[in-house]
Enzyme design. Structure first.
Site, PDB file in Angstrom:
ATOM      1  NE  ARG A 405      28.220  18.083  60.025  1.00 27.14           N
ATOM      2  CZ  ARG A 405      27.611  19.264  60.165  1.00 27.14           C
ATOM      3  NH1 ARG A 405      26.980  19.550  61.298  1.00 27.14           N
ATOM      4  NH2 ARG A 405      27.641  20.159  59.192  1.00 27.14           N
ATOM      5  CG  HIS A 406      32.821  17.306  58.539  1.00 23.95           C
ATOM      6  ND1 HIS A 406      32.523  18.621  58.841  1.00 23.95           N
ATOM      7  CD2 HIS A 406      31.947  16.943  57.564  1.00 23.95           C
ATOM      8  CE1 HIS A 406      31.524  19.036  58.085  1.00 23.95           C
ATOM      9  NE2 HIS A 406      31.146  18.036  57.296  1.00 23.95           N
ATOM     10  CG  HIS A 589      30.110  14.156  54.659  1.00 20.14           C
ATOM     11  ND1 HIS A 589      30.848  15.290  54.428  1.00 20.14           N
ATOM     12  CD2 HIS A 589      30.734  13.160  53.972  1.00 20.14           C
ATOM     13  CE1 HIS A 589      31.860  15.012  53.630  1.00 20.14           C
ATOM     14  NE2 HIS A 589      31.821  13.723  53.331  1.00 20.14           N
TER      15      HIS A 589
END
Length: 660
Positions: A405-406, A589
C-alpha cells in the site's frame, strides 16, 4: 461512430432492451462509424499510421470544420436500422478518410482499392439516403421479421440530436480468430479434467459458432484470451459479449467541440504489447509481426451471415503456460517460448474508425527513442539513465509477489489541502511542514490534485523505511509495477531510492492496479501523463505497455468486478515475468493487498462489506506477500519479510492554547 454522452447512453439502452427481443448482429460491435474498411499492413508501420491519422485530421479540420453536434439521419427498414451522417459533416469525414488513405498507401500497396468503401454495418436496402458510400452508425441488422416491430419501437428512444462528442481512432484486431464468437466467463472454473480450461471470473473466451450449435452436453472447446490456451469449458459459465471488447486501440484523437481541432487521447495497444526488452526480456519487435485486423462495422455488401470477429494479440497469447492455466497445460521450456515468439511473422491489418472519447485522461504512449527520453531527463537536470543491467536473468529460486500500500496521503491528513495551498493565481505554498515543499506541474492543476493527491513528507519517510527493510532483509526487487495514482508513484520511488536502485529500475505504470472505482462517483481521476511524471523527475518506463488501459476503467464496477480486474492484472504481470523469475513488487492501494492475491491463491472474491471492514486494519505501506511453490507451481500467502512501520498519530498543533 461511437458517441460519448447522452447519445451513447441512448444507443446502449436500445441494445440492452433489444437483447430482450432477441440478439442481432450489430451487438457484436461497439457503436462506431467506419471511415476505412479493412486493409493489411506490416505491424511495424502502426506508429506511422497513427501519425498519418493525426496529419489527415489536422489538415482537413483546419480548413473545413466538422459540424457539431454531428448531423444524423435515422434510417429504418425490415433488415437494417442505423444513423446516417448527413451534409455538411459527411464530406469533411470523407476528406479525412481520403487524406489518410493517400498517406497510408505509401506503406500499404493497393490500399485505395481495398478501402474504397466506408462500411458501417448491416445490409442496407437501396435508397437515396442509404448508399454504399454513406457513413453510418449501425444500430441493428440481421434480425428476424418477428424482432422488427419491437426494435422499431425501441428506435424511437434514440434521438439524433442528443449531445455527443467524437474521437478518431486507429484500431487493429487479430484475424486468426475470425469466425469465432467472444464470450466472457461470469463464473470461474478450476479444471476437473486434464482437457478442461482453467478460467477466472471475467476472462474472455473464444468459441466457434458451430461448436455452440452442435453442443449436446453443455461443454465446448474454447480459447482463453488471457492465456491463449484451449480446452473444454461449460457453456453455462459463459455470456456472449461484443467482439470489440478485445480490439486494440493504437491512436485516439478527440475532435474539439468547435470541430476545428483535435486533442490527443492516445490509446496505444492495451493488451498486445506488455513489456520492453530492457527489463522483461521481450522486445517489441517480437510482437510487431502479429496478425490483426482493423475495427470496422460489417460491410453492407456482405451477406448477413458472415461473422467478423477478432482478438487483440496479447503477449500472454504467445505463452503456453500462465498463472491462470498452470493446472491444465504443459509447461514449455524457456527456449520453446522464445522460439515461438520469434517465429511469428504474420501481418497487421489496420483501419480507422471514429469512436467516442470515454475519458479525459491522456496517456501519450508513443514509442520514444533513448535520445528523446534522455532529453526529457535533461529538463530536470538529470543525466541519461544508466543502461547497465541491474540483474542477470533468470533469477534462481521461487518466485515471489509483494503487494504494497502507498504511504500517507495528503488528502486523508489535511482534507481539501489543494484549496488551501494554491492561491488564485495557481501558485503553490505548503500550509504545513508535512506537506510537500513543491508539487509537480500537471494538467488542470490544482483541480486535478483533488482526486490524485501526493504523499505527505511522512508518507515519503514511511516508504523509505520499507525500502530500508528490503535492503536489511536481503529482499531484492526485480520488477516494479505501479498504480497510476501519484501517491503510488511517489511511494515506489521512495522505496527504490532507499535501496539505491531508483535510477536503474524504472517504474511500469499499470492503470489496472488502481483501487476500487466505486469510490469515485464523479468518474476516473485525471492521472498525470507519463511525460509529466518524467518531467517531475520520476524514472518511468516509457516503453511499457499496460495490461489494462485507463479507458477500460469503469466507475460502476462491482466489488466482484474489482477483484476480477485486480486478479487478472496481477496474473498477467506474473505470467509475463515468469521467464525472468525473481520478486515482483506491486505498489497500489489498501484493498490491493487482498484483491491482487486472492484469486492467485485460489480464493474467492469477498463481498464489499467484508472487504471494507478489513481495510481498517491495513496501515500505510503495509505489505502482503505470496510465494510460488517450486514443485506444483501453486501460490500461497507467506509472512512478509518484515513488519511495516508503526507510529502514533501527531495531531495538528494550535499554539493559541497557551493564551487560555
Amino acid at each position: 461512430m461511437r458517441p460519448s454522452g447522452p447519445l451513447s447512453t441512448q444507443i446502449y439502452n436500445f441494445w440492452d432492451e433489444g437483447q430482450k427481443i432477441g440478439r442481432n448482429a450489430a451487438q457484436n460491435l461497439m457503436p462506431h462509424i467506419t471511415l476505412c474498411s479493412y486493409f493489411k499492413v506490416g505491424a511495424e508501420h502502426s506508429s506511422r499510421l497513427g501519425e498519418m491519422l493525426v496529419s489527415a485530421a489536422t489538415s482537413v479540420l483546419s480548413s473545413s470544420a466538422l459540424l457539431l453536434p454531428l448531423p444524423l439521419e435515422k434510417y429504418c427498414s425490415q433488415n437494417y436500422m442505423g444513423l446516417f451522417v448527413t451534409a455538411p459533416a459527411a464530406p469533411v469525414l470523407q476528406a479525412i478518410k481520403r487524406h489518410f488513405l493517400q498517406a497510408a498507401a505509401s506503406v500499404c500497396s493497393g490500399l485505395e482499392a481495398s478501402s474504397s468503401s466506408s462500411g458501417g454495418g448491416g445490409s442496407v436496402v437501396s435508397s437515396s439516403s442509404a448508399t454504399e458510400e454513406d457513413l453510418h452508425l449501425t444500430l441493428a441488422y440481421s434480425y428476424s421479421a418477428t424482432q422488427y416491430p419491437g426494435l422499431e419501437a425501441l428506435l424511437q428512444g434514440v434521438h439524433v440530436k442528443a449531445p455527443a462528442s467524437w474521437e478518431l481512432c486507429l484500431y487493429s484486431r487479430e484475424s486468426r480468430f475470425n469466425g469465432l464468437e467472444l464470450y466472457r466467463c461470469h463464473r470461474g472454473q478450476d479444471p476437473s479434467h486434464s482437457d478442461s480450461l482453467s478460467l477466472l471470473t471475467g476472462d474472455y473466451v473464444y468459441v466457434s459458432a458451430e461448436a455452440v450449435s452442435a453442443c449436446s452436453d453443455g461443454w465446448v472447446t474454447g480459447t482463453s484470451w488471457l492465456t491463449g490456451c484451449s480446452g473444454l469449458v461449460p457453456l453455462n459459465c459463459l455470456v456472449r459479449v461484443p467482439e470489440s471488447d478485445t480490439w486494440t486501440l493504437h491512436r485516439g484523437l478527440t475532435i474539439t467541440s468547435d470541430g476545428k481541432n483535435i486533442e490527443m487521447t492516445d490509446g496505444t495497444p492495451a493488451h498486445d504489447k506488455l513489456f520492453d526488452d530492457s527489463c522483461e526480456g521481450y522486445s517489441s519487435s517480437s510482437i510487431a509481426g502479429t496478425t490483426s485486423t482493423a475495427i470496422a462495422a460489417p460491410d453492407p455488401s456482405k451477406s448477413p451471415g458472415v461473422q467478423q470477429s477478432g482478438l487483440s494479440l496479447s503477449l500472454l497469447n504467445l505463452l503456453d503456460h500462465s498463472e491462470g492455466s498452470r493446472r491444465s497445460t504443459i509447461v514449455h521450456s524457456d527456449a520453446n517460448c522464445s522460439d515461438r515468439l520469434q517465429s511469428l511473422g504474420t501481418t497487421l491489418e489496420s483501419g480507422v474508425s471514429v469512436t467516442a472519447a470515454t475519458t479525459d485522461v491522456q496517456y501519450h504512449r508513443t514509442q520514444l527513442t533513448q535520445q528523446q527520453i534522455d532529453q526529457l531527463y535533461a529538463k530536470v537536470n538529470k543525466g541519461p539513465r544508466k543502461l547497465s543491467p541491474l540483474y542477470n536473468f533468470p533469477i534462481a529460486g521461487p518466485r515471489k509477489l509483494i503487494v504494497m500500500r502507498h504511504g500517507e496521503r495528503a488528502d486523508f491528513t489535511f482534507g481539501e489541502w489543494h484549496q488551501i495551498c494554491f492561491n488564485e493565481a495557481g501558485l503553490y505554498s505548503r500550509a504545513d511542514l508535512n506537506l510537500q515543499p513543491k508539487v509537480p506541474v500537471r494538467k488542470d492543476s490544482p483541480h486535478s490534485f483533488g482526486k490524485d493527491c501526493p504523499l505527505t513528507r511522512v508518507g515519503e519517510l514511511q516508504a523509505q523505511l520499507v525500502g530500508e527493510g528490503f535492503t536489511a532483509t536481503h529482499t531484492p526487487i526485480h520488477h516494479v509495477f505501479c498504480s497510476p495514482a501519484l501517491r503510488c508513484v511517489m511511494t515506489a520511488t521512495s522505496v527504490l531510492r532507499a535501496m539505491n536502485i531508483a535510477d536503474r529500475l524504472p517504474l511500469k505504470i499499470e492503470p489496472g492496479l488502481f483501487e476500487w472505482l466505486a469510490w469515485y462517483h464523479e468518474g476516473v481521476p485525471q492521472f498525470m501523463s507519463l511525460e509529466e511524471l518524467v518531467a517531475a523527475g520520476f524514472n518511468i518506463d516509457m516503453n511499457y505497455r499496460h495490461v489494462l488501459p485507463v479507458t477500460r476503467l469503469v466507475p460502476e464496477e462491482s466489488c466482484e468486478q474489482y477483484y476480477t480486474r485486480s486478479g487478472r492484472v496481477s496474473n498477467a504481470l506474473l505470467t509475463a515475468t515468469r521467464l525472468q523469475g525473481g520478486t515482483v513488487l506491486l505498489v497500489a492501494h489498501a484493498a490491493s493487498l487482498d484483491t491482487c492475491t486472492k484469486q492467485l491463491i485460489g480464493g474467492h472474491p469477498r463481498n464489499s462489506t467484508n472487504m471494507t471492514s478489513l481495510l481498517k486494519k491495513v496501515p500505510y505501506c503495509a505489505l502482503s506477500s505470496a510465494e510460488e511453490s517450486p514443485t506444483d507451481g501453486l501460490w500461497s500467502l507467506v509472512e512478509p519479510p518484515f513488519r511495516s512501520p508503526t507510529h502514533c498519530a501527531n495531531h495538528t498543533y494550535d499554539w493559541t492554547i497557551w493564551r487560555q
